[in-house]
Design a protein around this motif. Structure first.
Motif, short mmCIF file in Angstrom:
data_model
loop_
_atom_site.label_atom_id
_atom_site.label_comp_id
_atom_site.label_asym_id
_atom_site.label_seq_id
_atom_site.Cartn_x
_atom_site.Cartn_y
_atom_site.Cartn_z
N GLY A 145 25.54 -8.28 -33.77
CA GLY A 145 25.17 -7.19 -32.86
C GLY A 145 25.11 -7.66 -31.42
O GLY A 145 25.61 -6.99 -30.51
N LYS A 146 24.50 -8.81 -31.20
CA LYS A 146 24.44 -9.36 -29.84
C LYS A 146 25.83 -9.78 -29.37
O LYS A 146 26.18 -9.61 -28.19
CB LYS A 146 23.48 -10.54 -29.81
CG LYS A 146 22.03 -10.15 -30.00
CD LYS A 146 21.13 -11.37 -30.02
CE LYS A 146 19.70 -10.94 -30.33
NZ LYS A 146 18.82 -12.09 -30.53
N ALA A 147 26.61 -10.32 -30.27
CA ALA A 147 27.96 -10.76 -29.91
C ALA A 147 28.84 -9.60 -29.46
O ALA A 147 29.72 -9.77 -28.61
CB ALA A 147 28.61 -11.49 -31.09
N MET A 148 28.60 -8.42 -30.00
CA MET A 148 29.37 -7.22 -29.63
C MET A 148 29.09 -6.79 -28.19
O MET A 148 29.95 -6.20 -27.53
CB MET A 148 29.01 -6.05 -30.55
CG MET A 148 29.66 -6.09 -31.90
SD MET A 148 31.32 -5.48 -31.86
CE MET A 148 31.08 -3.80 -31.36
N ILE A 149 27.90 -7.06 -27.71
CA ILE A 149 27.50 -6.60 -26.38
C ILE A 149 28.36 -7.23 -25.28
O ILE A 149 28.73 -6.56 -24.32
CB ILE A 149 26.00 -6.91 -26.13
CG1 ILE A 149 25.13 -6.17 -27.14
CG2 ILE A 149 25.59 -6.59 -24.70
CD1 ILE A 149 25.21 -4.67 -27.07
N PHE A 150 28.69 -8.50 -25.42
CA PHE A 150 29.42 -9.20 -24.36
C PHE A 150 30.78 -8.56 -24.06
O PHE A 150 31.06 -8.21 -22.91
CB PHE A 150 29.53 -10.69 -24.67
CG PHE A 150 28.18 -11.34 -24.86
CD1 PHE A 150 27.21 -11.30 -23.87
CD2 PHE A 150 27.88 -11.98 -26.05
CE1 PHE A 150 25.97 -11.88 -24.05
CE2 PHE A 150 26.64 -12.57 -26.24
CZ PHE A 150 25.68 -12.52 -25.24
N PRO A 151 31.64 -8.37 -25.05
CA PRO A 151 32.92 -7.70 -24.73
C PRO A 151 32.73 -6.21 -24.42
O PRO A 151 33.52 -5.63 -23.66
CB PRO A 151 33.77 -7.91 -25.98
CG PRO A 151 32.86 -8.36 -27.05
CD PRO A 151 31.65 -8.93 -26.40
N ALA A 152 31.69 -5.60 -24.95
CA ALA A 152 31.45 -4.18 -24.66
C ALA A 152 31.10 -3.96 -23.19
O ALA A 152 31.41 -2.90 -22.63
CB ALA A 152 30.34 -3.64 -25.55
N MET A 153 30.49 -4.95 -22.57
CA MET A 153 30.17 -4.83 -21.14
C MET A 153 31.45 -4.75 -20.31
O MET A 153 31.51 -4.00 -19.33
CB MET A 153 29.31 -6.00 -20.68
CG MET A 153 27.93 -6.05 -21.31
SD MET A 153 26.97 -4.54 -21.10
CE MET A 153 26.78 -4.50 -19.33
N VAL A 154 32.46 -5.48 -20.69
CA VAL A 154 33.75 -5.42 -19.98
C VAL A 154 34.41 -4.06 -20.22
O VAL A 154 35.04 -3.50 -19.32
CB VAL A 154 34.68 -6.57 -20.42
CG1 VAL A 154 35.98 -6.54 -19.65
CG2 VAL A 154 33.99 -7.92 -20.24
N GLU A 155 34.23 -3.53 -21.41
CA GLU A 155 34.79 -2.22 -21.76
C GLU A 155 34.31 -1.13 -20.82
O GLU A 155 35.03 -0.17 -20.54
CB GLU A 155 34.40 -1.87 -23.21
CG GLU A 155 34.96 -0.58 -23.73
CD GLU A 155 36.42 -0.71 -24.14
OE1 GLU A 155 37.07 0.34 -24.28
OE2 GLU A 155 36.90 -1.83 -24.34
#
Length: 177
Positions: A145-155
């Motif tokens: 869940g935390k790992a998803m946040i990093f690329p989602a911020m670029v999205e």
């Protein structure tokens, strides 16, 4: 001397209407949005696919988690394609009258550029964030869940470019230019 006169007469008889280039510029915008977003996504999905394959080699049970992270950089290609379709519809290529003035054609090109440029650049950077997140999931699968946040911020920035391109393109048709 007669060749010069013939050339002069020929040039005088040829008239060029600059407004006919409007459709060319609008089409260029649609193509650039789809092309550049697609290039960025292809590079991004390829980079993350390499990292994901390495993780799955060691632990096939992590396939689902790393697949989601691999797919994230692919959204920019979808957004670029959407902008391309919306533009082609607005300018009459996909039905209707394809009569676009030079001014409107340049505006359509400008409206497509945010998605084209941000799409290509953000897909590459999102891939780098996704590769790092894949490495995190490889070592600590419970942190997905935390790992998803990093690329989602670029999205977020790809979505903002999508919105400004859609708003721009949708508004151009109503202008009297």
């Amino acid at each position: 001397m007669s060749n010069v006169n013939d050339l002069s007469t020929l040039l005088e008889s040829v008239s060029f209407d600059w407004n006919t280039l409007g459709i060319v510029f609008a089409l260029l915008g649609a193509v650039l949005a789809a092309l550049m977003g697609g290039i960025g996504s292809a590079i991004g999905v390829g980079m993350t696919g390499q990292a994901a394959a390495g993780v799955v080699t060691e632990d096939p049970g992590k396939f689902g988690k790393v697949l989601v992270l691999q797919l994230l950089p692919g959204t920019q290609g979808i957004y670029g394609l959407l902008i391309g379709f919306v533009t082609l519809t607005q300018i009459g290529i996909l039905g209707g009258s394809a009569d676009v003035s030079l001014a409107k054609g340049l505006l359509y090109l400008a409206g497509c550029l945010p998605m084209a440029i941000v799409g290509m650049i953000s897909a590459k950077w999102q891939a780098k964030a996704s590769v790092s997140s894949i490495a995190l999931v490889a070592k600590k699968p419970d942190q997905f869940g935390k790992a998803m946040i990093f690329p989602a911020m670029v999205e977020t920035y790809a979505v903002l470019a999508l919105l400004i391109s859609i708003l721009s393109i949708a508004s151009i048709g109503g202008l009297n230019l």
